[in-house]
Design an enzyme around this catalytic site. Structure first.
Site, PDB file in Angstrom:
ATOM      1  N   CYS A   1       0.848  -1.194   0.000  1.00 14.49           N
ATOM      2  CA  CYS A   1       0.000   0.000   0.000  1.00 14.49           C
ATOM      3  C   CYS A   1       0.878   1.235   0.000  1.00 14.49           C
ATOM      4  CB  CYS A   1      -0.875   0.023   1.249  1.00 14.49           C
ATOM      5  SG  CYS A   1      -2.062  -1.308   1.300  1.00 14.49           S
TER       6      CYS A   1
ATOM      7  N   CYS B   1      -7.186  -1.749 -16.559  1.00 12.62           N
ATOM      8  CA  CYS B   1      -6.564  -1.703 -15.229  1.00 12.62           C
ATOM      9  C   CYS B   1      -5.208  -1.018 -15.305  1.00 12.62           C
ATOM     10  CB  CYS B   1      -6.470  -3.104 -14.638  1.00 12.62           C
ATOM     11  SG  CYS B   1      -5.610  -4.260 -15.695  1.00 12.62           S
TER      12      CYS B   1
END
Ligand code: SAH
Length: 393
Positions: free
Chosen positions: A26, A349
């Site tokens: 992340c 994507c």
């Protein structure tokens, strides 16, 4: 006029994750959710500048624990302790993770309990260097609407000691598990799954509902990992196509058939193409399961398939395309141009390959009308986009 919209920009604050430094999955933890969305929208606008107007970045109401697929790598430390979690970025060193901000909480709990069961069942952990040991990974997939749960034990051998008792013990702890599969991965590879699946309990796959259809999801097939956002993304993709019920649709890179099957209710006919044979098998089962009769599936390379369609002079009104990160290829795009669909709805994507492919289609008779970002990967830096193209008159 360009309409500007940033929905659900949210006040969710920056969060702390104990694994942040080592995991590296992340990259947006230091930002509030609202800031993340702005940053993603900015990146999308920059990448698609001069190509197509970006009309919004749609975020999540609750951007936590959204991942319906969780992969956990297993390892044995020198002192004998078994750990499970995520590979440290760029390595094969396992960072122990008990619970992740993105992952489904039920999946994390199951993985923790599998780890605790291993010792009493004398199940060994696979060692990549020596090639000894059994268990390599555990993958859990959860059905967002159905609540069904699939557990995949990825092992280096098909022989799992006292597997029936293990299954019993695991089901006792987690009665929500609806199926358990042993996946055999004998190769020394960084791919998580091997080719062979042995069903230990249940049907070997789960079902989930999305946009009014029920989908079968096998261990090997692709299914979007964020079900909440996927629903919004597909609804948008289908509404952009402006279907009237008369169209012949092509759904390329169709996975388990999702977009085409959902759109089939508003179209005359759908032709779907996908490379992965397992996904095609699921797609065919999905059509039957939903009693849909106007969709045909083809297994193969989307580019080659399109060339054939164009050579045969077939007619197509709308193309939905949802290629992997690398984007599409010239065989595919040049055949789109030859097939002359009125509309192309491109789900992507990867904004960079999207920009490249849009430029190609623009050069060959298409106008890129509008694009929308959907945040499928809160806290991580991926951006999903849906874009409408129309054939110039
Ligand atoms: N539309 C689906 C799947 C999108 S992911 C969904 O939304 O769920 C991209 C899909 O493209 C994967 O299923 C992958 O197996 C497939 N794929 C990759 N390369 C391909 C190719 N050359 N031809 C056809 N399909 C391909």
């Amino acid at each position: 006029m360009q309409e500007k919209k940033t929905e659900n920009s949210g006040e969710k604050k920056a969060v702390k994750c104990p694994y942040e430094k080592k995991c590296g999955g992340c990259s947006y933890l230091g930002m509030s959710y609202g800031e993340q969305l702005k940053k993603k929208e900015g990146f999308l606008k920059k990448t698609l500048k001069g190509i197509v107007p970006v009309k919004g970045m749609i975020g999540m109401e609750n951007p936590y624990h959204y991942r319906n697929k969780v992969n956990s790598a297993f390892a044995r430390k020198k002192d004998g302790t078994i750990i499970s979690g995520i590979y440290e970025q760029g390595t094969h060193k396992v960072v122990p993770v008990d619970q992740c901000l993105l992952e489904d909480l039920r999946a994390d709990a199951i993985i923790r309990d599998i780890r605790n069961l291993l010792k009493s069942f004398k199940i060994t952990i696979y060692n990549e260097d020596s090639g000894y040991g059994l268990l390599r990974h555990v993958m859990v997939r959860t059905g967002f609407t159905s609540g069904e749960v699939l557990v995949v034990l990825v092992c280096a051998s098909p022989i799992f000691p006292s597997k029936n008792n293990f299954v019993k013990a695991l089901r006792k702890l987690h009665p929500e598990i609806t199926t358990i599969v042993l996946n055999v991965n004998e190769r020394n590879t960084s791919m998580v799954l091997g080719k062979r699946d042995i069903v230990l309990f249940g049907r070997g796959y789960i079902e989930d509902e999305l946009c009014g259809c029920t989908f079968r999801i096998s261990p090997q097939s692709f299914y979007q990992v964020n079900p909440v956002q996927t629903k919004l993304l597909y609804e948008k993709a289908i509404s952009l196509a402006g279907l009237t019920g008369k169209e012949r649709i092509l759904d390329a890179y169709c996975g388990i058939g999702t977009i085409g099957l959902i759109a089939s209710k508003e179209a005359r006919e759908v032709i779907s193409v996908e490379l992965n044979p397992d996904a095609v098998r699921d797609a065919i089962a999905n059509a039957k399961r939903n009693r849909i009769q106007n969709v045909r599936f083809y297994q193969g390379d989307a580019g080659e398939f399109m060339v054939k369609l164009a050579d045969e002079g077939e007619k197509v009104d709308v193309v939905f395309m949802d290629p992997p990160r690398a984007g599409s290829d010239e065989a595919f795009l040049s055949s789109v141009v030859r097939l002359k669909p009125q509309k192309v709805v491109y789900v992507s994507c990867n904004p960079e390959t999207l920009a490249r492919d849009l430029k190609y289609l623009q050069k060959h008779g298409y106008e890129a009308k509008e694009a929308y970002g959907y945040d499928m990967f809160a806290w991580a830096d991926h951006v999903e986009t849906v874009c409408l193209l129309s054939r110039r008159k």
